[in-house]
Design an enzyme around this catalytic site. Structure first.
Site, short mmCIF file in Angstrom:
data_model
loop_
_atom_site.label_atom_id
_atom_site.label_comp_id
_atom_site.label_asym_id
_atom_site.label_seq_id
_atom_site.Cartn_x
_atom_site.Cartn_y
_atom_site.Cartn_z
N ARG A 52 0.80 -0.99 0.17
CA ARG A 52 -0.02 0.01 0.01
C ARG A 52 0.81 1.34 -0.02
O ARG A 52 0.46 2.38 -0.56
CB ARG A 52 -0.97 -0.06 1.04
CG ARG A 52 -1.82 1.15 1.18
CD ARG A 52 -3.28 0.95 1.83
NE ARG A 52 -3.20 0.34 3.06
CZ ARG A 52 -2.68 0.54 4.29
NH1 ARG A 52 -2.23 1.66 4.52
NH2 ARG A 52 -2.80 -0.46 5.27
N TYR A 104 -14.18 16.79 -16.97
CA TYR A 104 -14.36 15.49 -17.09
C TYR A 104 -15.78 15.47 -15.97
O TYR A 104 -15.32 15.84 -14.92
CB TYR A 104 -13.54 14.66 -16.61
CG TYR A 104 -14.02 13.04 -16.36
CD1 TYR A 104 -14.85 12.41 -17.36
CD2 TYR A 104 -13.74 12.45 -15.11
CE1 TYR A 104 -15.40 11.11 -17.12
CE2 TYR A 104 -14.38 11.18 -15.04
CZ TYR A 104 -14.89 10.66 -16.02
OH TYR A 104 -15.75 9.35 -15.59
N ASP A 176 -5.44 18.40 -15.66
CA ASP A 176 -5.92 17.08 -16.18
C ASP A 176 -5.45 17.03 -17.40
O ASP A 176 -5.81 17.55 -18.21
CB ASP A 176 -7.46 16.78 -16.10
CG ASP A 176 -7.87 15.47 -16.21
OD1 ASP A 176 -7.15 14.59 -17.03
OD2 ASP A 176 -8.78 15.12 -15.94
N LYS A 201 -6.65 5.70 -19.97
CA LYS A 201 -6.84 6.23 -21.38
C LYS A 201 -5.58 5.95 -22.37
O LYS A 201 -5.36 4.79 -22.50
CB LYS A 201 -7.17 7.61 -21.34
CG LYS A 201 -8.18 7.79 -20.57
CD LYS A 201 -9.53 7.25 -20.36
CE LYS A 201 -10.59 7.90 -19.36
NZ LYS A 201 -11.74 7.11 -19.45
N1 PLP Z 1 -10.04 12.76 -16.58
C1 PLP Z 1 -10.54 12.65 -17.83
C2 PLP Z 1 -10.27 13.64 -18.73
C3 PLP Z 1 -11.32 11.59 -18.12
O1 PLP Z 1 -11.60 11.41 -19.47
C4 PLP Z 1 -11.35 10.57 -17.44
C5 PLP Z 1 -12.19 9.19 -17.48
O2 PLP Z 1 -12.89 9.24 -18.47
C6 PLP Z 1 -10.90 10.59 -15.89
C7 PLP Z 1 -10.27 11.87 -15.78
C8 PLP Z 1 -11.07 9.56 -14.73
O3 PLP Z 1 -10.32 8.64 -14.94
P1 PLP Z 1 -10.56 7.24 -14.60
O4 PLP Z 1 -11.91 6.65 -15.21
O5 PLP Z 1 -9.50 6.44 -14.70
O6 PLP Z 1 -11.09 7.30 -12.98
#
Ligand code: PLP
Length: 379
Positions: A52, A104, A176, A201
């Site tokens: 962890r 997001y 992000d 992704k």
């Molecule tokens: N940030 C963006 C731009 C995303 O498209 C996503 C998921 O679709 C996330 C964060 C969240 O990621 P996760 O699905 O790995 O938690």
């Protein structure tokens, strides 16, 4: 040669990977062990105590993420959302957050439904409008959360300017960077404190592993708090998931470039289509953020959105008729995905009802164009 002098393609293949000293294996071993033996004197000679807190496979991935983003250190998480959540938790109750209104939707949901009851105040602004960002700053502002290109409207925000606004306000800046990845954009180079990634992704790249990452420019007090929460909260990826993400990272530059080339061709094609109302893609010269994106990115990315004529039902019909392209959420995989965004974002959505988002994959672009043309013709 220092790592900083290496090109991203080289770092993607080599950072965090060395030949296994014990066996000579070129592919990294996976270390599933949850616990590590103490030396007779009670110390931990290999630096690992319990998975962890840290795990050798995770450390390899973190080294790779830090090298690609040009950061001092990285922390890998079980998902992108867990990485974001850890940033919010590190602020502590009572803080004010300024966040991109087109971030997001899952991140906005976290802020709205989890962190606001936890006494975090949140202002959502269009971060491509710098005056709006300045106006939203308060004395209690501790975090500026940006996403560029944004999701799903592909708005472009000025990274240099946002980092400066946050710095002047004494706030931490986080971008992000999931859509662009460090292959196309490195927020830390523009003065951001932290780059956040959903490695689910483009890093994973094959729609088969969840993961997230934070990369910091400096191992400061805020970063110590994040590291503490990573170990104490336990939102960490399994060693196997770390290994998969690291394997994906090796081909990240190739896949991102192929997807970007395809997306550019598709955007141009759709922009001319009689049944398409508008295309949202920063690579198009008509996009309001085109010049800025050309300045701060090394390519416009593999995601684009478009609205169709005749409203929501027409958009849903187009998604229903594609044959090669898959109807699924998410992005950054080798396969092209199409999605009616408003459906997945739920009642709070601000996304136009006739909008479809494409995560463009690495197939031959002519096959993708033919698939979309057929689906649009039958609309
Ligand atoms: N940030 C963006 C731009 C995303 O498209 C996503 C998921 O679709 C996330 C964060 C969240 O990621 P996760 O699905 O790995 O938690």
């Amino acid at each position: 040669m220092s790592d900083a002098a290496l090109h991203p393609e080289t770092l993607a293949v080599h950072a965090g990977r060395e030949v296994d000293a014990e066996t000579g294996a070129v592919a990294l071993p996976i270390h599933p062990s949850t616990t590590f033996e103490r030396a007779a004197d009670g110390g931990f000679p290999h630096g690992h105590i319990y998975t962890r807190y840290a795990n050798p496979t995770r450390t390899h991935l973190e080294t790779c993420l830090a090298a690609l983003e040009g950061g001092a250190e990285a922390a890998a998480f079980a998902s992108g959302t867990a990485a974001a959540m850890t940033v919010f938790q590190a602020l502590g109750p009572g803080a004010h957050v300024v966040a991109s209104a087109d971030a997001y939707h899952g991140i906005l949901r976290l802020l709205r439904e989890v962190m606001t009851p936890w006494d975090l105040a949140v202002s959502l602004v269009d971060t491509s409008d710098l005056d709006a960002v300045r106006a939203a700053i308060r004395p209690a502002t501790r975090l500026l959360w940006a996403e560029t290109p944004s999701n799903p409207l592909l708005k472009i925000s000025d990274l240099d300017a946002l980092a400066a606004i946050a710095r002047d306000a004494g706030a931490i800046s986080v971008c992000d960077n999931t859509f662009a990845t460090p292959i196309l954009q490195r927020p830390l180079d523009h003065g951001f404190d932290i780059s956040m990634l959903s490695t689910t992704k483009y890093f994973g790249g094959h729609s088969d592993v969840l993961g997230g990452g934070l990369v910091t420019g400096a191992a400061d007090k805020f970063w110590e708090r994040i590291r503490f929460l990573q170990g104490a909260g336990g939102a960490v990826p399994s060693p196997f998931d770390c290994w998969l993400v690291l394997r994906g990272a090796a081909t990240l530059p190739l896949r991102v470039r192929a997807a970007t080339d395809n997306a550019g061709r598709l955007a141009e094609h759709l922009a001319e289509h009689v049944r398409v109302e508008r295309v949202y893609y920063p690579g198009l010269s008509t996009h309001p953020g085109h010049a800025l994106a050309a300045r701060q990115m090394k390519g416009f990315g593999g995601v684009l959105s478009f609205t169709v004529t005749d409203g929501e039902s027409a958009a849903i019909n187009v998604a229903a008729r594609v044959r090669l392209i898959k109807r699924a959420t998410s992005l950054g995989g080798v396969e092209t995905l199409i999605e009616h965004r408003a459906s997945i974002e739920g009642p709070e959505t601000r996304t136009p009802r006739n909008l479809l988002r494409l995560s463009v994959g690495v197939e031959h672009v002519d096959d993708l164009i033919a698939d979309l043309d057929e689906a649009l013709a039958n609309k």
